[in-house]
Design an enzyme around this catalytic site. Structure first.
Site, PDB file in Angstrom:
ATOM      1  N   SER A  58       0.799  -1.226   0.000  1.00  0.00           N
ATOM      2  CA  SER A  58       0.000   0.000   0.000  1.00  0.00           C
ATOM      3  C   SER A  58       0.831   1.275   0.000  1.00  0.00           C
ATOM      4  CB  SER A  58      -0.941   0.015   1.208  1.00  0.00           C
ATOM      5  OG  SER A  58      -0.203   0.120   2.413  1.00  0.00           O
ATOM      6  N   LYS A  76       0.824   4.791   6.822  1.00  0.00           N
ATOM      7  CA  LYS A  76       0.288   5.615   5.733  1.00  0.00           C
ATOM      8  C   LYS A  76       0.952   6.982   5.773  1.00  0.00           C
ATOM      9  CE  LYS A  76      -2.897   2.433   4.858  1.00  0.00           C
ATOM     10  NZ  LYS A  76      -2.793   1.558   3.653  1.00  0.00           N
TER      11      LYS A  76
END
Length: 311
Positions: free
Chosen positions: A96, A166
């Site tokens: 990701s 993230k």
């Protein structure tokens, strides 16, 4: 026996010397404060290794094997303190965050600055605990005893904790949005994310969103591999509407430490430094200027009014 005090043969030991000082006192004055034979068996001073001196042998140093457990204990305590307060290693389990981070990378996370009240900033790559519901369908591998111990002291990433990594896109007080075929916009400023998102990805075509006002004390996060990241966009139905509490943030990822050929720092992309992006900071000087000018204006008006009345 006094040192350097007796001048003849057969004289009594308590006979005064030519200077009128008893021989024993003279010996004390010329020596190191304790004459030989005073309180030590055999007439020897401490540390005398002569035969029959009666002194103790020099203490032998501990062997390496006896000190090894102590050294290991100190090393483990230091490792635990470093893991708790300074830095901790984390493993990247997914794609990701490509191409910034690859699956299997080990990153070091700065845990010190949050202890001093530092909040996450736009553009930083952060590790945070699952806010609730983000990883409920993700299976967690069961580590063995050795892995549990190494992760406990920080020498190995934890396999039990459900953590995510993230990039921070917006912070408390920001308004963030992204329409199909458009860029991510923060506080009216478009982000140039081509330098860090995965090649060929769009900014948010798979999941447009917003505008969303990020509450204070929370952050909006997105993965760099936009079309392969279940980030804030996909959890807007949960409490917080996809935002993450800063209390859940473990720290900022500062460096890729492993493998060696992947070693790199993780700086903030320059697009997050563009002027006007920080609304709060831009408004603060103006507000301070107005607040400082008001007393001057009132003083001037009062002076003019007083002058007119006197005239």
């Amino acid at each position: 026996m006094a040192v350097g005090a007796r001048s003849g043969h057969g004289e009594p030991e308590d006979r005064p010397s030519s200077g009128g000082i008893p021989a024993e006192s003279a010996g004390r004055a010329e020596g190191d404060g304790v004459p030989p034979g005073d309180g030590f068996p055999g007439g020897d001073s401490p540390g005398d290794d002569s035969p029959g001196g009666g002194s103790t042998a020099q203490k032998k140093p501990r062997s390496f094997w006896k000190e090894l457990p102590l050294l290991i204990g100190i090393a483990l305590i230091l490792a635990l303190l470093i893991k708790t307060f300074l830095v901790q290693a984390f493993s990247i389990p997914s794609d990701s965050m490509q191409n910034t981070l690859q699956r299997g990378d080990r990153v070091l996370v700065d845990k010190l600055t949050p202890w001093f009240g530092s909040e996450p900033e736009r553009g930083e790559v952060v590790v945070f605990h699952d806010p609730g519901g983000w990883l409920e369908d993700t299976a967690t591998p069961e580590p063995n005893a050795v892995q549990k111990f190494l992760s406990f002291i920080g020498l190995m990433p934890s396999a039990e904790e459900k953590d995510l990594i993230k990039r921070v896109i917006a912070v408390g007080g920001d308004t963030v949005e992204c329409k199909k075929n458009g860029p991510v916009i923060v506080n009216g400023k478009a982000l140039d994310d081509k330098s860090f998102i995965f090649g060929g990805n769009s900014a948010c075509d798979d999941e447009p969103f917003g505008p969303i006002h990020v509450p204070e004390g929370r952050i909006w996060v997105m993965g760099d591999h936009r079309q392969n990241s279940l980030d804030s966009r996909y959890h807007q139905e949960l409490p917080g509407q996809g935002t993450v509490s800063t209390d859940e943030v473990v720290g900022r990822a500062i460096v890729v430490a492993w493998p060696v050929n992947r070693w790199a720092t993780l700086p903030v992309p320059s697009t997050f430094d563009q002027p006007g992006l920080n609304k709060a900071a831009a408004a603060a000087p103006a507000a301070l200027g107005v607040a400082g000018a008001l007393p001057l204006v009132f003083w001037r008006r009062r002076r003019l009014t007083s002058g007119r009345t006197a005239g």
